[in-house]
Design a protein around this motif. Structure first.
Motif, PDB file in Angstrom:
ATOM      1  N   CYS A 175       0.817  -1.213   0.000  1.00 38.71           N
ATOM      2  CA  CYS A 175       0.000   0.000   0.000  1.00 38.71           C
ATOM      3  C   CYS A 175       0.853   1.266   0.000  1.00 38.71           C
ATOM      4  O   CYS A 175       1.990   1.264   0.464  1.00 38.71           O
ATOM      5  N   PRO A 176       0.269   2.368  -0.477  1.00 35.72           N
ATOM      6  CA  PRO A 176       0.968   3.658  -0.420  1.00 35.72           C
ATOM      7  C   PRO A 176       0.881   4.237   0.989  1.00 35.72           C
ATOM      8  O   PRO A 176       0.069   3.770   1.800  1.00 35.72           O
ATOM      9  N   PRO A 177       1.704   5.243   1.297  1.00 33.87           N
ATOM     10  CA  PRO A 177       1.664   5.841   2.636  1.00 33.87           C
ATOM     11  C   PRO A 177       0.508   6.832   2.799  1.00 33.87           C
ATOM     12  O   PRO A 177       0.727   8.032   2.945  1.00 33.87           O
ATOM     13  N   SER A 178      -0.710   6.350   2.734  1.00 33.88           N
ATOM     14  CA  SER A 178      -1.879   7.194   2.969  1.00 33.88           C
ATOM     15  C   SER A 178      -3.045   6.290   3.307  1.00 33.88           C
ATOM     16  O   SER A 178      -2.953   5.072   3.141  1.00 33.88           O
ATOM     17  N   LEU A 179      -4.128   6.896   3.763  1.00 31.14           N
ATOM     18  CA  LEU A 179      -5.326   6.095   4.038  1.00 31.14           C
ATOM     19  C   LEU A 179      -6.405   6.406   3.008  1.00 31.14           C
ATOM     20  O   LEU A 179      -7.591   6.328   3.283  1.00 31.14           O
ATOM     21  N   GLY A 180      -5.973   6.768   1.810  1.00 28.67           N
ATOM     22  CA  GLY A 180      -6.907   7.106   0.738  1.00 28.67           C
ATOM     23  C   GLY A 180      -7.527   5.880   0.096  1.00 28.67           C
ATOM     24  O   GLY A 180      -7.441   4.759   0.613  1.00 28.67           O
ATOM     25  N   LEU A 181      -8.123   6.116  -1.075  1.00 27.27           N
ATOM     26  CA  LEU A 181      -8.889   5.058  -1.747  1.00 27.27           C
ATOM     27  C   LEU A 181      -8.061   3.840  -2.134  1.00 27.27           C
ATOM     28  O   LEU A 181      -8.579   2.723  -2.174  1.00 27.27           O
ATOM     29  N   LEU A 182      -6.775   4.046  -2.398  1.00 22.31           N
ATOM     30  CA  LEU A 182      -5.941   2.897  -2.776  1.00 22.31           C
ATOM     31  C   LEU A 182      -5.795   1.950  -1.592  1.00 22.31           C
ATOM     32  O   LEU A 182      -5.982   0.737  -1.714  1.00 22.31           O
ATOM     33  N   THR A 183      -5.481   2.517  -0.437  1.00 24.56           N
ATOM     34  CA  THR A 183      -5.351   1.679   0.758  1.00 24.56           C
ATOM     35  C   THR A 183      -6.711   1.075   1.125  1.00 24.56           C
ATOM     36  O   THR A 183      -6.801  -0.101   1.491  1.00 24.56           O
ATOM     37  N   ILE A 184      -7.758   1.857   0.993  1.00 27.47           N
ATOM     38  CA  ILE A 184      -9.094   1.338   1.305  1.00 27.47           C
ATOM     39  C   ILE A 184      -9.434   0.164   0.388  1.00 27.47           C
ATOM     40  O   ILE A 184      -9.927  -0.876   0.834  1.00 27.47           O
ATOM     41  N   ASN A 185      -9.125   0.304  -0.903  1.00 31.53           N
ATOM     42  CA  ASN A 185      -9.353  -0.822  -1.828  1.00 31.53           C
ATOM     43  C   ASN A 185      -8.612  -2.067  -1.382  1.00 31.53           C
ATOM     44  O   ASN A 185      -9.140  -3.176  -1.458  1.00 31.53           O
ATOM     45  N   SER A 186      -7.402  -1.874  -0.898  1.00 26.44           N
ATOM     46  CA  SER A 186      -6.655  -3.078  -0.518  1.00 26.44           C
ATOM     47  C   SER A 186      -7.192  -3.658   0.788  1.00 26.44           C
ATOM     48  O   SER A 186      -7.184  -4.875   0.968  1.00 26.44           O
ATOM     49  N   LEU A 187      -7.682  -2.828   1.685  1.00 25.66           N
ATOM     50  CA  LEU A 187      -8.261  -3.344   2.934  1.00 25.66           C
ATOM     51  C   LEU A 187      -9.611  -4.024   2.674  1.00 25.66           C
ATOM     52  O   LEU A 187      -9.995  -4.949   3.384  1.00 25.66           O
ATOM     53  N   VAL A 188     -10.314  -3.573   1.663  1.00 25.79           N
ATOM     54  CA  VAL A 188     -11.583  -4.231   1.311  1.00 25.79           C
ATOM     55  C   VAL A 188     -11.297  -5.576   0.635  1.00 25.79           C
ATOM     56  O   VAL A 188     -12.005  -6.564   0.835  1.00 25.79           O
ATOM     57  N   ALA A 189     -10.203  -5.608  -0.142  1.00 26.64           N
ATOM     58  CA  ALA A 189      -9.872  -6.829  -0.892  1.00 26.64           C
ATOM     59  C   ALA A 189      -9.209  -7.893  -0.025  1.00 26.64           C
ATOM     60  O   ALA A 189      -9.252  -9.070  -0.344  1.00 26.64           O
ATOM     61  N   ALA A 190      -8.572  -7.473   1.062  1.00 25.70           N
ATOM     62  CA  ALA A 190      -7.762  -8.398   1.858  1.00 25.70           C
ATOM     63  C   ALA A 190      -8.581  -9.090   2.944  1.00 25.70           C
ATOM     64  O   ALA A 190      -9.649  -8.613   3.332  1.00 25.70           O
ATOM     65  N   GLN A 191      -8.045 -10.217   3.416  1.00 23.52           N
ATOM     66  CA  GLN A 191      -8.639 -10.843   4.608  1.00 23.52           C
ATOM     67  C   GLN A 191      -7.911 -10.380   5.861  1.00 23.52           C
ATOM     68  O   GLN A 191      -8.438 -10.467   6.960  1.00 23.52           O
ATOM     69  N   SER A 192      -6.682  -9.932   5.676  1.00 23.63           N
ATOM     70  CA  SER A 192      -5.916  -9.498   6.843  1.00 23.63           C
ATOM     71  C   SER A 192      -4.896  -8.423   6.468  1.00 23.63           C
ATOM     72  O   SER A 192      -4.576  -8.236   5.296  1.00 23.63           O
ATOM     73  N   VAL A 193      -4.434  -7.733   7.498  1.00 21.43           N
ATOM     74  CA  VAL A 193      -3.472  -6.642   7.316  1.00 21.43           C
ATOM     75  C   VAL A 193      -2.203  -6.947   8.080  1.00 21.43           C
ATOM     76  O   VAL A 193      -2.249  -7.385   9.234  1.00 21.43           O
ATOM     77  N   LEU A 194      -1.100  -6.697   7.440  1.00 21.78           N
ATOM     78  CA  LEU A 194       0.192  -6.787   8.113  1.00 21.78           C
ATOM     79  C   LEU A 194       0.717  -5.351   8.232  1.00 21.78           C
ATOM     80  O   LEU A 194       0.775  -4.630   7.234  1.00 21.78           O
TER      81      LEU A 194
END
Ligand SMILES: Nc1ncnc2c1ncn2[C@@H]1O[C@H](COP(=O)(O)OP(=O)(O)OP(=O)(O)O)[C@@H](O)[C@H]1O
Ligand SMILES: [Mg+2]
Length: 259
Positions: free
Chosen positions: A125-144
């Motif tokens: 992910c990029p260093p922000s909490l924008g739509l790119l990070t949100i897309n990856s959090l919606v797509a993922a089952q977990s976060v590291l």
């Protein structure tokens, strides 16, 4: 496919280094790995030796729906490790995606439609909490979450955890924190140890036992277009990432045992 977002909105904490080297360690363990570079800086792509000329279909086209994950994925020099690269076009995606009604689910849809038999997907992910990070959090089952062992380590973490909580409540109930990895740990520096202690006291078992040391080999490797694990698999940084991969596999469901 197991999907893991590597996220922290703080810049320069070791997200990309962690994503590249964990992806390599998992591929070395026999897993078929897809790494998605979701940062317009494209550091994961460069760090894997993929030139800009080779990034014809990138994560930008993927999010726009102009290509599939199978079409966008390119083989890297690491056996079993494929990459969906990033280009600077992605910096416009945050704004362009707003037009789509399903703007938070673009990546999730693209990955669900993927046909190639990847075992695991890591999203840098990029260093922000924008739509790119949100897309990856919606797509993922977990976060590291890579966390730099320095004074302001915990600052901003609550924002990230709140975002995870919000995504879990609204879009993705299965989303969990897979773990927090301390990075750039400097043994000679008392502050590093103090921070590590504080982080463990505050976050408990979610913090991985393995700590990634500050190691110049880890920072040299990307300039050679290689994961540190291949550039110098015996350096302390590589050894630490192998240890982290082991811990991570133990935390993943079923498939870890099979591998
Ligand atoms: N353990 C380490 N020891 C020494 N240098 C490191 C280590 N981890 C990362 N670095 C270096 O620190 C810098 C930042 O690391 P990295 O790019 O992985 O962080 P990031 O969180 O992805 O950054 P960004 O937020 O800009 O995407 C890079 O130059 C990288 O090579
Ligand atoms: Mg990065």
């Amino acid at each position: 496919m197991i999907r893991i977002a590597v996220a922290n909105q703080k810049g320069g904490v070791g997200k990309t280094t962690t994503a590249i080297n964990l992806a390599t360690a998992l591929a070395a363990a026999g897993w078929r790995v897809l790494l998605i570079d979701l940062d317009p800086q494209g550091n994961a792509s460069t760090g894997l030796g993929v030139t800009t000329g080779e990034r014809e279909r990138s994560s930008y086209e993927l999010l726009r729906g102009d290509c599939t994950a199978d079409e966008a994925a390119i083989a890297t020099r690491v056996p079993r490790l494929d990459l969906i690269a990033a280009t600077v076009d992605l910096s416009g995606a945050e704004i362009e995606l707003v037009e789509f009604a399903d703007r938070t689910h673009r990546l999730e849809r693209a990955l669900t439609a993927a046909r190639r038999p990847w075992d695991v997907c890591l999203i840098d992910c990029p260093p922000s909490l924008g739509l790119l990070t949100i897309n990856s959090l919606v797509a993922a089952q977990s976060v590291l979450v890579p966390l730099q062992a320095e004074f302001f380590a915990l600052e901003g973490l609550s924002q990230l955890l709140q975002t995870v909580e919000r995504i879990r409540a609204r879009f993705n109930p299965q989303l969990t924190i897979l773990g927090v990895a301390l990075t750039m740990f400097d043994r000679r520096n008392n502050l590093s140890s103090q921070v590590a202690e504080d982080v463990r006291a505050c976050l408990g078992k979610v913090v991985f036992d393995t700590v990634i040391p500050r190691n110049v080999r880890l920072s040299e490797a990307p300039s050679h277009g290689l994961p540190a694990l291949i550039y110098d698999h015996r350096c302390p940084g590589s050894e630490a990432y192998i240890g982290l991969a082991r811990e991570l596999m133990a935390r993943l469901p079923k498939r870890a045992a099979a591998a």
